[in-house]
Scaffold this motif. Structure first.
Motif, PDB file in Angstrom:
ATOM      1  N   THR A 151      54.129  44.094  38.027  1.00  0.00           N
ATOM      2  CA  THR A 151      53.928  43.346  37.012  1.00  0.00           C
ATOM      3  C   THR A 151      53.340  41.590  37.386  1.00  0.00           C
ATOM      4  OG1 THR A 151      54.813  44.469  35.020  1.00  0.00           O
ATOM      5  CG2 THR A 151      54.105  41.884  35.638  1.00  0.00           C
ATOM      6  N   LEU A 152      52.145  41.527  37.606  1.00  0.00           N
ATOM      7  CA  LEU A 152      51.689  40.089  38.438  1.00  0.00           C
ATOM      8  C   LEU A 152      51.887  39.042  37.803  1.00  0.00           C
ATOM      9  CD1 LEU A 152      48.245  41.550  39.926  1.00  0.00           C
ATOM     10  CD2 LEU A 152      50.732  41.739  41.285  1.00  0.00           C
ATOM     11  N   PRO A 153      52.770  37.543  38.150  1.00  0.00           N
ATOM     12  CA  PRO A 153      53.037  37.239  37.623  1.00  0.00           C
ATOM     13  C   PRO A 153      51.901  36.032  36.602  1.00  0.00           C
ATOM     14  CG  PRO A 153      53.107  36.063  39.796  1.00  0.00           C
ATOM     15  CD  PRO A 153      52.697  37.600  39.577  1.00  0.00           C
ATOM     16  N   THR A 154      50.513  35.770  37.105  1.00  0.00           N
ATOM     17  CA  THR A 154      49.886  35.742  36.371  1.00  0.00           C
ATOM     18  C   THR A 154      48.871  37.056  35.679  1.00  0.00           C
ATOM     19  OG1 THR A 154      48.419  34.700  37.607  1.00  0.00           O
ATOM     20  CG2 THR A 154      50.417  33.299  36.836  1.00  0.00           C
ATOM     21  N   LEU A 155      48.519  37.935  36.782  1.00  0.00           N
ATOM     22  CA  LEU A 155      47.173  38.286  35.985  1.00  0.00           C
ATOM     23  C   LEU A 155      47.463  39.554  35.644  1.00  0.00           C
ATOM     24  CD1 LEU A 155      45.131  37.208  40.221  1.00  0.00           C
ATOM     25  CD2 LEU A 155      44.906  36.609  37.401  1.00  0.00           C
ATOM     26  N   LYS A 156      46.717  40.215  34.403  1.00  0.00           N
ATOM     27  CA  LYS A 156      46.841  41.383  34.485  1.00  0.00           C
ATOM     28  C   LYS A 156      46.173  42.717  35.584  1.00  0.00           C
ATOM     29  CE  LYS A 156      46.477  41.253  29.662  1.00  0.00           C
ATOM     30  NZ  LYS A 156      45.934  41.854  28.431  1.00  0.00           N
ATOM     31  N   ARG A 157      46.721  43.599  35.503  1.00  0.00           N
ATOM     32  CA  ARG A 157      46.064  44.756  36.688  1.00  0.00           C
ATOM     33  C   ARG A 157      44.607  44.292  36.368  1.00  0.00           C
ATOM     34  NH1 ARG A 157      51.294  47.428  36.471  1.00  0.00           N
ATOM     35  NH2 ARG A 157      50.132  49.017  35.470  1.00  0.00           N
ATOM     36  N   ASP A 158      44.276  44.994  35.626  1.00  0.00           N
ATOM     37  CA  ASP A 158      42.338  44.876  35.426  1.00  0.00           C
ATOM     38  C   ASP A 158      41.487  43.899  36.590  1.00  0.00           C
ATOM     39  OD1 ASP A 158      42.957  43.685  33.655  1.00  0.00           O
ATOM     40  OD2 ASP A 158      41.789  44.781  32.037  1.00  0.00           O
ATOM     41  N   GLN A 159      42.789  42.296  35.892  1.00  0.00           N
ATOM     42  CA  GLN A 159      42.064  41.401  36.186  1.00  0.00           C
ATOM     43  C   GLN A 159      42.180  41.419  37.712  1.00  0.00           C
ATOM     44  OE1 GLN A 159      44.495  38.479  33.698  1.00  0.00           O
ATOM     45  NE2 GLN A 159      42.623  38.363  32.483  1.00  0.00           N
ATOM     46  N   ALA A 160      43.083  41.251  37.891  1.00  0.00           N
ATOM     47  CA  ALA A 160      42.892  41.170  39.619  1.00  0.00           C
ATOM     48  C   ALA A 160      41.810  42.054  40.293  1.00  0.00           C
ATOM     49  CB  ALA A 160      45.173  41.746  39.841  1.00  0.00           C
ATOM     50  N   GLY A 161      41.913  43.405  39.902  1.00  0.00           N
ATOM     51  CA  GLY A 161      41.153  44.359  40.432  1.00  0.00           C
ATOM     52  C   GLY A 161      39.375  44.258  40.094  1.00  0.00           C
ATOM     53  N   ASP A 162      38.818  43.479  39.222  1.00  0.00           N
ATOM     54  CA  ASP A 162      37.613  43.278  39.000  1.00  0.00           C
ATOM     55  C   ASP A 162      37.126  42.399  39.964  1.00  0.00           C
ATOM     56  OD1 ASP A 162      37.509  44.669  36.721  1.00  0.00           O
ATOM     57  OD2 ASP A 162      37.639  43.446  35.413  1.00  0.00           O
ATOM     58  N   MET A 163      38.509  41.045  40.200  1.00  0.00           N
ATOM     59  CA  MET A 163      38.398  39.841  41.372  1.00  0.00           C
ATOM     60  C   MET A 163      38.192  40.125  42.500  1.00  0.00           C
ATOM     61  SD  MET A 163      40.969  37.725  39.621  1.00  0.00           S
ATOM     62  CE  MET A 163      40.915  36.328  41.085  1.00  0.00           C
ATOM     63  N   ILE A 164      39.131  41.679  42.426  1.00  0.00           N
ATOM     64  CA  ILE A 164      38.729  42.166  44.193  1.00  0.00           C
ATOM     65  C   ILE A 164      37.289  42.688  44.113  1.00  0.00           C
ATOM     66  CG2 ILE A 164      39.229  43.818  45.734  1.00  0.00           C
ATOM     67  CD1 ILE A 164      42.439  43.145  44.509  1.00  0.00           C
ATOM     68  N   LYS A 165      37.401  43.719  43.393  1.00  0.00           N
ATOM     69  CA  LYS A 165      35.768  44.107  43.442  1.00  0.00           C
ATOM     70  C   LYS A 165      34.706  43.264  43.123  1.00  0.00           C
ATOM     71  CE  LYS A 165      37.582  48.016  40.262  1.00  0.00           C
ATOM     72  NZ  LYS A 165      37.078  48.634  39.221  1.00  0.00           N
ATOM     73  N   ALA A 166      34.588  41.913  42.961  1.00  0.00           N
ATOM     74  CA  ALA A 166      33.697  40.977  42.750  1.00  0.00           C
ATOM     75  C   ALA A 166      33.624  40.295  44.084  1.00  0.00           C
ATOM     76  CB  ALA A 166      34.011  40.433  41.992  1.00  0.00           C
ATOM     77  N   ALA A 167      34.670  40.340  44.808  1.00  0.00           N
ATOM     78  CA  ALA A 167      34.459  39.792  46.201  1.00  0.00           C
ATOM     79  C   ALA A 167      34.171  40.751  47.796  1.00  0.00           C
ATOM     80  CB  ALA A 167      35.603  39.242  47.079  1.00  0.00           C
ATOM     81  N   GLY A 168      33.733  41.862  46.730  1.00  0.00           N
ATOM     82  CA  GLY A 168      33.170  43.050  48.048  1.00  0.00           C
ATOM     83  C   GLY A 168      34.666  44.281  48.400  1.00  0.00           C
ATOM     84  N   GLY A 169      36.081  44.136  47.709  1.00  0.00           N
ATOM     85  CA  GLY A 169      36.732  45.241  48.255  1.00  0.00           C
ATOM     86  C   GLY A 169      36.815  46.009  47.114  1.00  0.00           C
ATOM     87  N   LYS A 170      37.616  47.152  47.290  1.00  0.00           N
ATOM     88  CA  LYS A 170      37.953  47.896  46.673  1.00  0.00           C
ATOM     89  C   LYS A 170      38.990  48.499  45.966  1.00  0.00           C
ATOM     90  CE  LYS A 170      37.536  53.591  46.692  1.00  0.00           C
ATOM     91  NZ  LYS A 170      37.400  54.402  47.769  1.00  0.00           N
ATOM     92  N   VAL A 171      39.500  48.870  45.333  1.00  0.00           N
ATOM     93  CA  VAL A 171      40.882  49.157  44.291  1.00  0.00           C
ATOM     94  C   VAL A 171      41.318  50.081  44.169  1.00  0.00           C
ATOM     95  CG1 VAL A 171      42.129  48.963  42.530  1.00  0.00           C
ATOM     96  CG2 VAL A 171      40.709  46.487  43.105  1.00  0.00           C
ATOM     97  N   SER A 172      42.608  50.785  44.781  1.00  0.00           N
ATOM     98  CA  SER A 172      42.455  52.433  44.615  1.00  0.00           C
ATOM     99  C   SER A 172      43.975  52.659  43.905  1.00  0.00           C
ATOM    100  CB  SER A 172      42.683  52.900  45.985  1.00  0.00           C
ATOM    101  OG  SER A 172      43.236  54.549  46.194  1.00  0.00           O
ATOM    102  N   GLY A 173      44.065  53.587  43.364  1.00  0.00           N
ATOM    103  CA  GLY A 173      45.543  53.978  42.549  1.00  0.00           C
ATOM    104  C   GLY A 173      46.137  54.891  43.389  1.00  0.00           C
ATOM    105  N   SER A 174      45.883  54.628  44.724  1.00  0.00           N
ATOM    106  CA  SER A 174      47.651  55.109  45.529  1.00  0.00           C
ATOM    107  C   SER A 174      47.469  54.651  47.003  1.00  0.00           C
ATOM    108  CB  SER A 174      46.887  56.819  45.640  1.00  0.00           C
ATOM    109  OG  SER A 174      45.969  57.352  46.104  1.00  0.00           O
ATOM    110  N   VAL A 175      48.134  54.893  47.321  1.00  0.00           N
ATOM    111  CA  VAL A 175      48.919  54.393  48.859  1.00  0.00           C
ATOM    112  C   VAL A 175      48.659  55.642  49.711  1.00  0.00           C
ATOM    113  CG1 VAL A 175      50.013  53.227  50.556  1.00  0.00           C
ATOM    114  CG2 VAL A 175      50.587  52.070  47.911  1.00  0.00           C
ATOM    115  N   SER A 176      47.976  55.076  50.546  1.00  0.00           N
ATOM    116  CA  SER A 176      47.818  56.103  51.846  1.00  0.00           C
ATOM    117  C   SER A 176      47.237  55.039  52.995  1.00  0.00           C
ATOM    118  CB  SER A 176      46.221  56.827  51.459  1.00  0.00           C
ATOM    119  OG  SER A 176      44.915  55.925  51.402  1.00  0.00           O
ATOM    120  N   LYS A 177      47.099  56.061  54.417  1.00  0.00           N
ATOM    121  CA  LYS A 177      46.689  55.210  55.674  1.00  0.00           C
ATOM    122  C   LYS A 177      44.933  54.582  55.305  1.00  0.00           C
ATOM    123  CE  LYS A 177      49.301  58.532  57.960  1.00  0.00           C
ATOM    124  NZ  LYS A 177      48.804  59.934  59.715  1.00  0.00           N
TER     125      LYS A 177
END
Length: 691
Positions: free
Chosen positions: A628-654
């Motif tokens: 649980t993030l302090p101020t952002l919902k996870r989908d909000q944070a994900g949208d911000m990352i995508k808008a900045a050119g990043g990718k959001v994944s649901g699982s941790v890998s190498k």
């Protein structure tokens, strides 16, 4: 567990929807329990963060026609003592231990010695509608709902008309905010329902529902006679007013000024053991009260500690909620009804000898699945133990074998669909109807397609879907877009204006994009995240269709793209078995025909293009969000990352570059540490996004 997760997801979405419409069917606390259980199961099943529901317990979205008001002090929900909590070894943690640890954490936060006195204030948690009241020079000037905790709806007119709170309080010359709970006393509620029944009108399910619906009425005439009242319990801020130094002192002060408080129901106690004893004792009195309660609230008594204790983005540290354990009763299992879902899954539902449970009469309960029935050896004629998950979803939890009658009959898995009589297909623990024209399956698919999280077709609710199927012959989602105002106007309770609104909403839905369409078609294994990944990778339905055909025909080069042996394919998290199912269904004659109909109707089948501005350090990087993030919902944070050119994944890998960890981050955080993946918090993410 997966079935229970899906059932909870459906229930949570449903209750979120009707809560926003002002007609909730369950208490906030019951919704909390559902969300907690959902999170526990999602963690156990390692459901990717982006595929999880983002539900806010007790949250209420803005209602059209009401002015939004920002709370000066956020109205946060309380942390809960829950039997679902696990310790570091994964074992259930007793409530007494949880409370003792919470008290000790508060001592540590306040830099008090272990065992130092820390008086605790305890009060009943009334099951009503949270409200914030602004008084200036003793006069009520504004009443606001809790809303999402940050902003709520202005219900001043409704509260004043209902005379639910004092229009004036004697004494204070400055300004102060008083918080409390609006509720409908049981006797007044029963009297109102009796009048509805006498008039042949539909009755209201429970006082909490009724209170929520009444207080969101835009036409306020008549509210003064229904009997809604209030219980006030907190003053979060004041200006020009000197407040007492303790929580109990504040309640006495409010009482002296004429505010409705329940001093005889609260206690100030010295330790966690005494608090739990009072909570248990009070639980036995629930049936004697004039209002419904779903637990108790435990607060630090000394108000001077509140500022130092602070809060997270979701709950304050000065209080915690105790939840009453669910009531469990035995009753006879009379039979089993089979229901068919949107993917054809056949679910068994218990038909019970009606029993009073948690305030309502229960005649049906979930049996989850046939594997669970066989594991528990549940038989028709048995006396089964029933409880409500989260005090709302009835479920059979066990069997009293000592009372089993000689003629008790085993519950057999169906060999044919109970609706269309097509032979079933069994996949692992699932029993499915494969007939795409099965009436139950058609109905559930259309309901899903029109849903808020899919194509969001306003006005196309369950009753209208029944009519367009039965009277207009609609069988597939693409046929919805052929409906006309004239056709819809001919249906029951559908005037021309309502019909025009539905057609307008259908027209708007055409532009939602490929990802929404894929998620709306109830393709097995294609949820919101997978639909976005497919749309993003292929770009258009035409390319997806061509690839699906190659894959389904065994083209090794196509298989190697998404499901290579011993590694991750182009679409992260898409395993071979899942890919086999997804692309076979997309290439099926049924789905190809539906897509052809969507193309003919003018539905956009390209990936929606989002505004994007690459940010150095974010662009090209893969992020995983957990906790649980302090101020952002996870989908909000994900949208911000995508808008900045990043990718959001649901699982941790190498391949993961960063794990963004919030409070109560689970196994993903541990996996990141094992793999040496960089772990950052929300503050660091925001700094990176700022460039």
């Amino acid at each position: 567990m997966r079935i229970e997760l899906e059932e909870l997801a459906t229930q949570i979405r449903y209750h979120e929807k009707i809560y926003r419409e002002g007609r909730p069917e369950i208490p906030d606390a019951a919704f909390d329990d559902m969300v907690d259980r959902y999170s526990e199961l999602a963690d156990a099943l390692k459901v990717p963060a982006a595929e999880r529901l983002d539900a806010a317990p007790g949250a209420e979205q803005h209602t059209e026609g009401f002015q939004e008001v920002e709370h000066r002090v956020p109205m946060l929900s309380l942390e809960k003592l829950t039997p679902n909590r696990k310790d570091s070894k994964g074992e259930a943690m007793p409530i007494a231990e949880q409370l003792a640890q919470w008290v000790e954490r508060r001592r540590k936060d306040l830099e008090l010695a272990t065992g130092a006195p820390l008086p605790l204030f305890v009060e009943p948690k009334i099951d009503g509608i949270s409200v914030s009241l602004l008084y200036e020079h003793g006069k009520l000037v504004r009443a606001v709902t809790r809303g999402d905790g940050r902003k709520g709806d202005d219900i001043t007119k409704q509260v004043k008309q209902a005379r639910a709170v004092p229009a004036k309080i004697d004494g204070p010359k400055g300004s102060l905010e008083v918080r409390g709970e609006l509720y409908w006393p049981r006797a007044r509620f029963d009297a109102y329902n009796a009048k509805l029944k006498e008039a042949g009108e539909e009755t209201i399910a429970n006082p909490r529902n009724g209170c929520a619906g009444m207080i969101k009425r835009k036409e306020v005439e008549g509210l003064e006679s229904v009997g809604i009242t209030s219980f006030l319990y907190q003053v979060p801020w004041a200006e020009g007013v000197t407040l007492p130094s303790t929580q109990s002192g504040v309640l006495k002060w409010l009482s002296e000024m004429g505010a409705p408080v329940y001093l005889d129901l609260v206690r100030v106690l010295g330790d966690a053991e005494s608090v739990l004893a009072y909570c248990a004792e009070f639980g036995g009195r629930r049936g004697t009260l004039e209002f419904d309660i779903d637990g108790m609230v435990i607060k630090i008594e000394e108000l001077r500690h509140y500022a130092q204790l602070g809060a997270t983005g979701h709950h304050p540290h000065w209080g915690i909620a105790y939840k009453f354990p669910p009531e469990r009763k035995a009753t006879k299992l009379l039979g089993v009804e089979l229901s068919v879902g949107k993917t054809g899954k056949i679910t068994p539902v218990a038909q019970l000898d009606p029993v009073q449970l948690a305030g309502t009469t229960v005649g049906r309960a979930s049996l989850h699945n046939f594997v669970e029935i066989e594991r528990k050896d549940i038989r028709v004629g048995d006396f089964v133990l029933v409880e409500k998950a989260g005090d709302i979803i009835p479920q059979v939890v066990d069997v009293d074998r000592a009372r089993r009658p000689a003629d008790a009959r085993p519950i057999l898995r169906p060999t044919h669909c109970p609706d269309c009589e097509t032979p079933v297909v069994v996949e692992e623990i699932f029993v499915n109807c494969p007939n795409e024209l099965c009436p139950s399956k058609v109905r559930e698919k259309l309901k899903h397609f029109a849903g808020r999280r899919q194509m969001a077709i306003d006005g196309l609710g369950e009753s209208l879907i029944d009519q367009v199927i039965d009277k207009l012959g609609v069988r597939t989602p693409d046929q919805l877009f052929e409906l006309t105002v004239e056709q819809l106007s001919s249906l029951e309770r559908m005037g021309k204006k309502s019909a025009e609104n539905v057609v307008r909403s259908l027209e708007t839905a055409k532009g939602r994009g490929l990802a929404k369409v894929l998620a709306a078609l109830a393709i097995r294994h294609v949820g919101e995240t997978m639909s976005e990944d497919l749309a993003s990778y292929f770009g258009t339905y035409e390319k997806l269709r061509e690839f699906a055909q190659r894959y389904a025909n065994g083209d090794e080069s196509a298989i190697a793209v998404v499901a290579p042996e011993g590694g991750n394919g182009a679409i992260e998290g898409l395993a071979r078995k899942t890919a086999d199912s997804i692309f076979a269904e997309i290439d099926s004659p049924t789905l190809r025909a539906i897509f052809a109909g969507l193309v003919h109707a003018g539905v956009k089948l390209e990936a929606a293009s989002a505004a994007r501005a690459d940010v150095e350090g974010i662009a090209g990087k893969t992020f995983v969000l957990t906790g649980t993030l302090p101020t952002l919902k996870r989908d909000q944070a994900g949208d911000m990352i995508k808008a900045a050119g990043g990718k959001v994944s649901g699982s941790v890998s190498k391949k993961t570059d960063f794990v963004v960890a919030g409070e109560e981050a689970g196994s993903k955080l541990e996996k990141a540490k094992e793999l040496g993946v960089a772990v950052i918090d929300e503050a660091e993410l925001l700094r990176m996004l700022a460039g």
